[in-house]
Write a protein that holds these residues in place. Structure first.
Motif, PDB file in Angstrom:
ATOM      1  N   ILE A  54       0.848  -1.192   0.000  1.00 22.70           N
ATOM      2  CA  ILE A  54       0.000   0.000   0.000  1.00 22.70           C
ATOM      3  C   ILE A  54       0.884   1.243   0.000  1.00 22.70           C
ATOM      4  O   ILE A  54       1.806   1.357   0.806  1.00 22.70           O
ATOM      5  N   THR A  55       0.572   2.195  -0.900  1.00 19.12           N
ATOM      6  CA  THR A  55       1.333   3.446  -0.920  1.00 19.12           C
ATOM      7  C   THR A  55       0.729   4.496   0.012  1.00 19.12           C
ATOM      8  O   THR A  55       1.461   5.179   0.732  1.00 19.12           O
ATOM      9  N   HIS A  56      -0.608   4.631   0.000  1.00 21.42           N
ATOM     10  CA  HIS A  56      -1.245   5.631   0.863  1.00 21.42           C
ATOM     11  C   HIS A  56      -2.723   5.300   1.034  1.00 21.42           C
ATOM     12  O   HIS A  56      -3.246   4.378   0.405  1.00 21.42           O
ATOM     13  N   HIS A  57      -3.403   6.091   1.853  1.00 19.75           N
ATOM     14  CA  HIS A  57      -4.710   5.693   2.363  1.00 19.75           C
ATOM     15  C   HIS A  57      -5.902   6.042   1.494  1.00 19.75           C
ATOM     16  O   HIS A  57      -7.034   5.669   1.832  1.00 19.75           O
ATOM     17  N   PRO A  66      -9.427  -5.354   1.251  1.00 17.79           N
ATOM     18  CA  PRO A  66     -10.023  -6.319   2.192  1.00 17.79           C
ATOM     19  C   PRO A  66     -10.530  -7.589   1.514  1.00 17.79           C
ATOM     20  O   PRO A  66     -10.344  -8.696   2.039  1.00 17.79           O
ATOM     21  N   ALA A  67     -11.148  -7.452   0.340  1.00 18.79           N
ATOM     22  CA  ALA A  67     -11.693  -8.631  -0.344  1.00 18.79           C
ATOM     23  C   ALA A  67     -10.578  -9.581  -0.759  1.00 18.79           C
ATOM     24  O   ALA A  67     -10.676 -10.802  -0.540  1.00 18.79           O
ATOM     25  N   LEU A  68      -9.519  -9.071  -1.359  1.00 16.33           N
ATOM     26  CA  LEU A  68      -8.452  -9.949  -1.834  1.00 16.33           C
ATOM     27  C   LEU A  68      -7.611 -10.476  -0.682  1.00 16.33           C
ATOM     28  O   LEU A  68      -7.075 -11.586  -0.763  1.00 16.33           O
ATOM     29  N   LYS A  69      -7.481  -9.717   0.377  1.00 13.77           N
ATOM     30  CA  LYS A  69      -6.821 -10.235   1.570  1.00 13.77           C
ATOM     31  C   LYS A  69      -7.599 -11.434   2.106  1.00 13.77           C
ATOM     32  O   LYS A  69      -7.022 -12.484   2.447  1.00 13.77           O
ATOM     33  N   SER A  70      -8.919 -11.313   2.176  1.00 10.91           N
ATOM     34  CA  SER A  70      -9.753 -12.389   2.683  1.00 10.91           C
ATOM     35  C   SER A  70      -9.673 -13.634   1.808  1.00 10.91           C
ATOM     36  O   SER A  70      -9.641 -14.760   2.310  1.00 10.91           O
ATOM     37  N   GLU A  71      -9.610 -13.427   0.495  1.00  9.21           N
ATOM     38  CA  GLU A  71      -9.611 -14.550  -0.438  1.00  9.21           C
ATOM     39  C   GLU A  71      -8.264 -15.249  -0.542  1.00  9.21           C
ATOM     40  O   GLU A  71      -8.207 -16.459  -0.781  1.00  9.21           O
ATOM     41  N   ALA A  74      -3.012 -12.931   1.485  1.00  7.17           N
ATOM     42  CA  ALA A  74      -1.782 -12.214   1.156  1.00  7.17           C
ATOM     43  C   ALA A  74      -1.356 -11.297   2.300  1.00  7.17           C
ATOM     44  O   ALA A  74      -2.191 -10.749   3.034  1.00  7.17           O
ATOM     45  N   ARG A  75      -0.055 -11.136   2.441  1.00  4.97           N
ATOM     46  CA  ARG A  75       0.506 -10.224   3.449  1.00  4.97           C
ATOM     47  C   ARG A  75       0.259  -8.779   3.005  1.00  4.97           C
ATOM     48  O   ARG A  75       0.587  -8.395   1.888  1.00  4.97           O
ATOM     49  N   VAL A  76      -0.308  -7.993   3.890  1.00  5.45           N
ATOM     50  CA  VAL A  76      -0.589  -6.589   3.589  1.00  5.45           C
ATOM     51  C   VAL A  76       0.487  -5.723   4.245  1.00  5.45           C
ATOM     52  O   VAL A  76       0.710  -5.804   5.455  1.00  5.45           O
ATOM     53  N   VAL A  77       1.135  -4.889   3.433  1.00  4.33           N
ATOM     54  CA  VAL A  77       2.253  -4.057   3.877  1.00  4.33           C
ATOM     55  C   VAL A  77       1.889  -2.591   3.675  1.00  4.33           C
ATOM     56  O   VAL A  77       1.405  -2.206   2.602  1.00  4.33           O
ATOM     57  N   PRO A  87      -6.257  -0.421   5.562  1.00  4.61           N
ATOM     58  CA  PRO A  87      -6.723  -1.753   5.959  1.00  4.61           C
ATOM     59  C   PRO A  87      -5.714  -2.374   6.922  1.00  4.61           C
ATOM     60  O   PRO A  87      -4.551  -1.973   6.962  1.00  4.61           O
ATOM     61  N   ALA A  88      -6.154  -3.367   7.669  1.00  3.86           N
ATOM     62  CA  ALA A  88      -5.295  -3.990   8.676  1.00  3.86           C
ATOM     63  C   ALA A  88      -3.990  -4.469   8.057  1.00  3.86           C
ATOM     64  O   ALA A  88      -3.988  -5.150   7.028  1.00  3.86           O
TER      65      ALA A  88
END
Length: 255
Positions: A54-57, A66-71, A74-77, A87-88
């Motif tokens: 993620i570059t910015h909010h 959130p949808a692709l994280k759930s599916e 993947a690690r969210v950075v 997102p978290a």
């Protein structure tokens, strides 16, 4: 072997970048404005998403996360300084951190200005920078939260990267940016040539992003505010580089 980089148009003028390492079978994205096109692009290639950078909010960069994280799991950075608006995060990073993504070291760079807490990701082995809405093709992001001084410092940091660095920025704004750039440097031959090439690419439905740092250094007025010729043309011979940058940004906001 450098990463395979896919430029994926989403929404009306945003870009998502898919980064894939064929040797490790890892795949990352930079920002996800909407999930559907990214999901389809991954499925078409048989790639499994392992990291989301993620570059910015702003919503047009994070709404699909959130949808692709759930599916995918993947690690969210993202930036620790911006974590309260993102997102978290699985990994919170800050300026100067080095992390591993798709089997490569990645240098995290704070490039606040468009927003406070905006970061860019530099992949030196693949000679690629993902700059979000900080440095753009022939432009830079509006100063929604940061000052001209802050953004000039951020852009100066990016400008020091090798000239062969590929710049993956977040939007297809290049044609309008080029028209504005010509009001600052109407006689710049590199700029005139680039604007013509951008016009041809857009007429053919082709993206103008990524670009090269060498192109930006030669034509992007927001990286050229330190040049005496530009200061003179703006009647700001004795102004600081940041002041000149600020004047150029104000003119673009009114353009």
């Amino acid at each position: 072997m450098p990463l395979e980089i896919v430029t994926l148009p989403v929404l009306s003028d945003n870009y998502v970048f898919l980064l894939h390492n064929a040797e490790t079978d890892q795949t990352a994205t930079v920002d996800i404005p909407e999930a559907g096109p990214v999901r389809q692009a991954l499925a078409d290639r048989g790639w499994t998403l392992t990291d989301i950078l993620i570059t910015h909010h702003h919503d047009d960069h994070i709404n699909g996360i959130p949808a692709l994280k759930s599916e995918t799991g993947a690690r969210v950075v993202g930036a620790s300084a911006d974590a309260h608006r993102l997102p978290a995060l699985d990994l919170a990073v800050a300026d100067g951190d080095t992390i591993e993504v798709c089997g490569e070291p990645v240098h995290v760079m704070d490039v606040s200005g468009h927003t406070v807490g905006h970061v860019a990701y530099h992949f030196p082995q693949s000679s690629a920078l993902f700059s979000g809405d900080s440095l753009m093709a022939l432009g830079c992001g509006r100063l929604f939260e940061g000052s001209a001084e802050t953004m000039w410092q951020s852009l100066s940091k990016l400008a020091a990267l090798p000239p062969e660095t590929i710049i993956g920025s977040g939007h297809e704004y290049t044609a309008s940016n080029g028209k504005f750039a010509l009001t600052i440097e109407p006689d710049n031959p590199d700029l005139i040539s680039r604007v013509s090439a951008v016009s041809e690419a857009r007429a053919a439905g082709k993206p103008t992003v990524p670009s090269l740092m060498s192109e930006e250094l030669a034509t992007n007025p927001f990286l050229r505010a330190h040049l005496p010729a530009i200061k003179a043309s703006l009647g700001m011979r004795d102004a600081s580089d940041a002041e000149v940058f600020g004047e150029i940004r104000k003119r673009k906001d009114r353009f």
